[in-house]
Write a protein that holds these residues in place. Sequence first.
Motif, PDB file in Angstrom:
ATOM      1  N   MET A 180     -37.897 -20.017 -30.749  1.00  0.00           N
ATOM      2  CA  MET A 180     -39.322 -19.856 -31.055  1.00  0.00           C
ATOM      3  C   MET A 180     -40.043 -21.201 -31.086  1.00  0.00           C
ATOM      4  N   LEU A 181     -39.435 -22.190 -31.743  1.00  0.00           N
ATOM      5  CA  LEU A 181     -40.072 -23.505 -31.836  1.00  0.00           C
ATOM      6  C   LEU A 181     -40.180 -24.168 -30.460  1.00  0.00           C
ATOM      7  N   ALA A 182     -39.090 -24.137 -29.706  1.00  0.00           N
ATOM      8  CA  ALA A 182     -39.117 -24.748 -28.373  1.00  0.00           C
ATOM      9  C   ALA A 182     -40.043 -23.976 -27.439  1.00  0.00           C
ATOM     10  N   GLY A 183     -40.088 -22.656 -27.599  1.00  0.00           N
ATOM     11  CA  GLY A 183     -40.970 -21.835 -26.771  1.00  0.00           C
ATOM     12  C   GLY A 183     -42.433 -22.162 -26.998  1.00  0.00           C
ATOM     13  N   ALA A 184     -42.799 -22.382 -28.264  1.00  0.00           N
ATOM     14  CA  ALA A 184     -44.180 -22.759 -28.565  1.00  0.00           C
ATOM     15  C   ALA A 184     -44.525 -24.096 -27.922  1.00  0.00           C
ATOM     16  N   ALA A 224     -37.496 -30.280 -21.067  1.00  0.00           N
ATOM     17  CA  ALA A 224     -36.765 -30.411 -22.336  1.00  0.00           C
ATOM     18  C   ALA A 224     -36.948 -29.183 -23.228  1.00  0.00           C
ATOM     19  N   PRO A 225     -38.182 -28.778 -23.563  1.00  0.00           N
ATOM     20  CA  PRO A 225     -38.309 -27.585 -24.399  1.00  0.00           C
ATOM     21  C   PRO A 225     -37.803 -26.320 -23.711  1.00  0.00           C
ATOM     22  N   LEU A 226     -37.980 -26.234 -22.389  1.00  0.00           N
ATOM     23  CA  LEU A 226     -37.474 -25.051 -21.684  1.00  0.00           C
ATOM     24  C   LEU A 226     -35.949 -25.004 -21.714  1.00  0.00           C
ATOM     25  N   ALA A 232     -29.555 -15.869 -35.709  1.00  0.00           N
ATOM     26  CA  ALA A 232     -30.747 -16.307 -36.449  1.00  0.00           C
ATOM     27  C   ALA A 232     -31.140 -17.736 -36.068  1.00  0.00           C
ATOM     28  N   CYS A 233     -30.151 -18.636 -36.023  1.00  0.00           N
ATOM     29  CA  CYS A 233     -30.448 -20.030 -35.672  1.00  0.00           C
ATOM     30  C   CYS A 233     -30.978 -20.141 -34.244  1.00  0.00           C
ATOM     31  N   ALA A 234     -30.381 -19.388 -33.326  1.00  0.00           N
ATOM     32  CA  ALA A 234     -30.824 -19.433 -31.928  1.00  0.00           C
ATOM     33  C   ALA A 234     -32.251 -18.922 -31.794  1.00  0.00           C
ATOM     34  N   GLU A 235     -32.588 -17.879 -32.522  1.00  0.00           N
ATOM     35  CA  GLU A 235     -33.947 -17.334 -32.425  1.00  0.00           C
ATOM     36  C   GLU A 235     -34.976 -18.314 -32.989  1.00  0.00           C
ATOM     37  N   ALA A 293     -33.840 -21.965 -23.104  1.00  0.00           N
ATOM     38  CA  ALA A 293     -32.778 -21.312 -22.323  1.00  0.00           C
ATOM     39  C   ALA A 293     -31.453 -21.319 -23.083  1.00  0.00           C
ATOM     40  N   ALA A 294     -31.112 -22.478 -23.684  1.00  0.00           N
ATOM     41  CA  ALA A 294     -29.856 -22.562 -24.428  1.00  0.00           C
ATOM     42  C   ALA A 294     -29.867 -21.629 -25.632  1.00  0.00           C
ATOM     43  N   ALA A 295     -30.981 -21.596 -26.349  1.00  0.00           N
ATOM     44  CA  ALA A 295     -31.078 -20.717 -27.512  1.00  0.00           C
ATOM     45  C   ALA A 295     -31.005 -19.254 -27.091  1.00  0.00           C
TER      46      ALA A 295
END
Length: 589
Positions: free
Chosen positions: A89-93, A31-33, A82-85, A37-39
């Motif tokens: 970042m949040l999902a990556g963490a 899910a976070p990955l 900006a929104c994608a980044e 990927a989408a972002a």
Amino acid sequence: MPDPVPDPSRERETRKHGDRLLVSLARGPRAPLAVVAAASLASSAAVLVLPAVLASAVDEALTGREPRTATVCLILVLALTACAEIAGMLAGAAATASATSSLRVRLTAHLLSLDIAETRRSPTGELVNRLVGNTATAGRVPVTLVGIATGLVTSVGGVVALFVIDWRVGLTFVAGAPAAVALIRVFVERVSDLYDDYQGAQGRLAARLTDALAGIRTVRASGSADREITRILAPLPELSGSGHALWRAQARSVWKIALLLPLIEVAVLGAAGLGVADGRLEPGQLLAAAGYTALGLSFVDQTDALMALAHSRSAARRICEVLGLPVPSAGTRPPPEGPGALSFRGVTVVRENTAPVEDVDLEVPAGSLTAVVGRSGAGKSTLALLAGRLTDPDRGEVLLDGRPLREIDPDALRAAVAYAFERPVLLGGDLAEAVSYGLPAVDREAVREAARAAHVDDVIGRLPEGYGTPADAAPLSGGELQRLGLARALVRRARLTVLDDATSGLDTATEAQVTRTLLEGMRGRTRLVVAHRVATAARADLVVWMEDGRIRARGTHRGLWRDPDYRALFAAAGEASPQDQEDPCPARP
């Protein structure tokens, strides 16, 4: 963990296992990955659209039109980026935390399943370094791989856009790109090997520091702090050398890449400029070519990500070295019904070209108190570890009531065999939990009963918080800790109880009380006691005398006492004097 002698085939195998481990992590938290990927793809798409939007704005401005459409598109693109980044970042963490956590759980479970002898060969500091540092490094791999993949998509998209603008511009870019790719490949391969050396030296330094802290009282008492500092920091030159080699490798590659990239950009802009001069391209397309050239070269920006990947591969190999340590096979059968008869049949243990136990055949009668005696290094503690399968023999078999320990389910075996050690460690939240450790269903009254039997209930009662005293903060002496360890064994009410020198820190009066518990309070249960004191051996049903890993003799204490070498075991420890040697044994109760 000591570094083994280099074995190329083994190193290749470890590298393969390390890469498979990283691949398994990449398949982990979906899910976070997926969000990452989408972002990343959304950000990549926005970045690829940006040069075209800017080119459109320039062309509209040069033709005198109001660039409203281009401005709105530009604002939307920047907002999307900006929104994608932020989402990435949040999902990556979250993905990194999940991967690191799963890896630490797996490594911890493996460590706790190892043979006791295997864990003793692995320095604690080195294992902690791998469990904490290396798992965190490897846990970043899923997000790193997504970043590399989307970076390559961006780079390929930039190259395709150059061909769309003009095939001559695209060919100019493609002609210079292979040299940059070759430079990056050589750099990453070199850095990967250097990371192995760096992390190895780092682990050895951590192991030495942990060993010194474990023996800090000895260091302080002997005034050898300076010598310990020198010993701890001995790997520092190697660590420094590996670090400097990393910097040199980076410096050699960076200046080459820094020289090559502007040359590619100039060549591409020159080709696009000729296109504008010939009328094939609009001025805005020259600006777009500059932007897409930068995007096409963005694969060079993946150098940091590739370095991180190389670092992670090195960390994964170090983790796999631990995961590759053999775990004893788990039995599946319950222990048979029986009174606790213990058998050693042709048992041999080999450790680092020595045999602490060799060709031992021994029958421990059910319900008996059997004392194992011998000089230091005779193999007594190894025999005690074998009794409950805390270690496995290399040859032979250990049986409980006729069933090999290897065949018995580990949980059932832990219920059937209880241990008390010379230096017990209190695990659990408070002292009550420390006594009932591993038995969550045991009530407080059973804990107190075991503590009374071990003659430590009064000690706990004098503490302000009693049994609620935090285990790691309880002000207990070595002898009091031993009695708590004994209580932990007694509360299990196992058919076989093994005491590995578990009363060595007790004074004579307390030991007499504990011995009475062993004789009377545990009557009917089998007790195997590693003993150094004559009083314990004198009251045992059977005494097993070990020497150089073998059984030299067995029998009653009174019978063995006729041998002057046997008497010398206790005389050396101050347990008996020549005047006592005629009749040392009091009547057994």
